[in-house]
Scaffold this active site. Structure first.
Site, PDB file in Angstrom:
ATOM      1  N   THR A 195      25.097  31.855 -23.248  1.00 52.11           N
ATOM      2  CA  THR A 195      26.483  32.805 -23.339  1.00 52.11           C
ATOM      3  C   THR A 195      27.030  31.680 -23.706  1.00 52.11           C
ATOM      4  OG1 THR A 195      26.740  32.340 -21.021  1.00 52.11           O
ATOM      5  CG2 THR A 195      26.454  34.461 -21.620  1.00 52.11           C
ATOM      6  N   ILE A 240      31.911  34.843 -23.757  1.00 60.40           N
ATOM      7  CA  ILE A 240      32.330  36.541 -23.348  1.00 60.40           C
ATOM      8  C   ILE A 240      31.339  37.217 -22.200  1.00 60.40           C
ATOM      9  CG2 ILE A 240      32.562  39.389 -23.942  1.00 60.40           C
ATOM     10  CD1 ILE A 240      34.919  37.026 -24.471  1.00 60.40           C
ATOM     11  N   HIS A 241      30.530  36.204 -21.589  1.00 58.29           N
ATOM     12  CA  HIS A 241      28.942  36.096 -20.781  1.00 58.29           C
ATOM     13  C   HIS A 241      28.360  37.816 -20.782  1.00 58.29           C
ATOM     14  CE1 HIS A 241      30.101  32.111 -19.438  1.00 58.29           C
ATOM     15  NE2 HIS A 241      31.436  32.718 -19.218  1.00 58.29           N
ATOM     16  N   ASP A 242      29.105  38.170 -19.550  1.00 52.95           N
ATOM     17  CA  ASP A 242      28.615  40.113 -19.404  1.00 52.95           C
ATOM     18  C   ASP A 242      28.183  40.504 -21.223  1.00 52.95           C
ATOM     19  OD1 ASP A 242      29.400  38.518 -17.013  1.00 52.95           O
ATOM     20  OD2 ASP A 242      31.012  40.169 -17.086  1.00 52.95           O
TER      21      ASP A 242
END
Length: 312
Positions: A195, A240-242
Site C-alpha cells: 500500500t 489509500i490502503h484499504d
C-alpha cells in the site's frame, strides 16, 4: 461470455481510506456488494458505523445494508486513531449526520446469514481490525465454510505504522488476526509493503475533484488524510490502503503475492501485532496466506481514479 460479479462483504472501520474503498466497490461491476459491516478501529464503533452510513448516503446508495459489529477487540482495550482520521473518523468533508440506521442485527450474525443464504461462496474484505471475522470463525464455523476467500488490508513484512513493528489493523486486535491467519481459509494479506508503494498523487486528486460529487468527496478526504502521511513519512502523495484490498478482488493479480507462513505476535508488547512473515521459508511451517510483495501501482491508481470518477 460474461462472468458473474464476485459477491463480497466489506468489513470496515471508516476511516478515510475505508470510505474510498467502499466507493471503489460500489463503482466496480466486477463485485456485488452484499453489505457493509463495521468494527471499532480508526474510531469508536458508533462513529465508524455512522461514517459507513454517511458515505453510502452521500453517493445515494443507502439501500446497501450496514450492520454494526464489535465495539472492542477480543481481549484488549480499544484504541482509535484520531491523529490520522480526526475526531469523527472522517474529518475533512462537510457531511451531514447519517439519516439511516444500521440493521438491528450484529455484524457477525449478519455475515453468517449472508454466507448461508447466498447461492455461492462469498469473499470477505476486512479492512479494519479483524475482530468481527475472528468472532465469526468462533461462533459460526459452519457459515464460515461458505467463505470463498478473505482479502484483508493489514500487516506488513518489514514495517509498522502504529509502532515500529506493527500495522494498525493487526496491532489493534492481534488475537483476532491470529485466529484468521490460522483458520485454514484462503487468506490474502495486503499490507503496508504494497500500500505504501501505490500513492495517490495530488495531480490525480485534482482530476477527482473535478469529476463530480464522489470525486470531490474523495479529494476532500485526501486533503485531510494526506497531512499525516506528508508529516510522518514525507510522502508526496498518500496511500489509500484499504482500496488496494478491494482492487485486488476486482482485478486479481494487481497485487503480486507469495504463498508464505504468517504468525501474529500476541505475546510481546514491543512487537505486539507484528505479522511475522516467513518470507525465506526458514521455519519449515506450511504457508497459510498469500502475502502481498509487489503491486502494479500505476494500474491501481488508474483503476481508482477511473472508477471513482464514474460515480459522478
Amino acid at each position: 461470455m460474461s462472468t458473474a460479479p464476485t459477491p463480497i462483504i466489506l468489513d470496515c472501520d471508516p476511516g478515510h481510506d475505508d470510505a474510498i474503498a467502499l466507493l471503489l466497490a460500489l463503482a466496480s461491476p466486477e463485485v456485488e456488494l452484499l453489505g457493509v459491516t463495521t468494527v471499532a478501529g480508526n474510531q469508536t464503533l458508533a462513529k465508524t458505523t455512522a461514517n459507513a452510513l454517511r458515505t453510502l448516503e452521500h453517493v445515494e446508495r443507502a439501500e446497501i445494508p450496514v450492520a454494526a459489529g464489535a465495539e472492542r477487540p477480543l481481549v484488549r482495550a480499544q484504541h482509535a486513531a484520531p491523529e490520522v482520521h480526526g475526531e469523527t473518523g472522517l474529518d475533512g468533508p462537510d457531511l451531514p449526520p447519517a439519516r439511516g440506521r444500521p440493521l438491528d442485527v450484529h455484524a457477525v450474525d449478519f455475515i453468517a446469514e449472508r454466507l448461508a443464504a447466498f447461492d455461492r461462496p462469498v469473499t470477505l474484505v476486512p479492512v479494519g481490525p479483524l475482530t468481527n471475522i475472528g468472532l465469526l470463525l468462533a461462533r459460526h464455523r459452519e457459515a464460515a465454510e461458505r467463505i470463498e476467500r478473505i482479502v484483508l488490508m493489514g500487516g506488513a513484512i518489514a514495517e509498522g505504522n502504529v509502532t515500529p513493528a506493527a500495522e494498525f489493523n493487526v496491532w489493534a486486535d492481534p488475537e483476532a488476526a491470529q485466529r484468521v491467519f490460522s483458520s485454514g481459509l484462503d487468506v490474502t494479506m495486503v499490507g503496508l509493503d504494497v500500500t505504501h508503494a501505490a500513492l495517490l498523487m495530488p495531480d490525480r486528486v485534482e482530476e477527482l475533484r473535478a469529476a463530480g460529487r464522489a470525486g470531490r468527496f474523495v479529494a476532500e478526504l485526501f486533503d485531510f488524510f494526506h497531512r499525516f502521511h506528508e508529516q510522518i513519512y514525507g510522502f508526496a502523495g498518500s496511500p489509500i490502503h484499504d482500496a488496494v484490498a478491494v482492487a485486488e478482488v476486482i482485478r486479481p493479480g494487481i497485487v503480486r503475492t507469495e504463498h508464505r507462513h504468517v504468525e501474529i505476535d500476541c505475546a510481546s508488547e514491543l512487537c505486539r501485532g507484528r505479522t511475522v512473515v516467513d518470507l525465506w521459508r526458514r521455519t519449515g511451517q506450511e504457508p497459510n496466506a498469500r502475502v502481498g510483495v509487489g503491486i502494479d501501482a500505476d494500474a491501481f491508481v488508474e483503476l481508482l481514479v477511473e472508477r471513482i470518477s464514474s460515480l459522478g
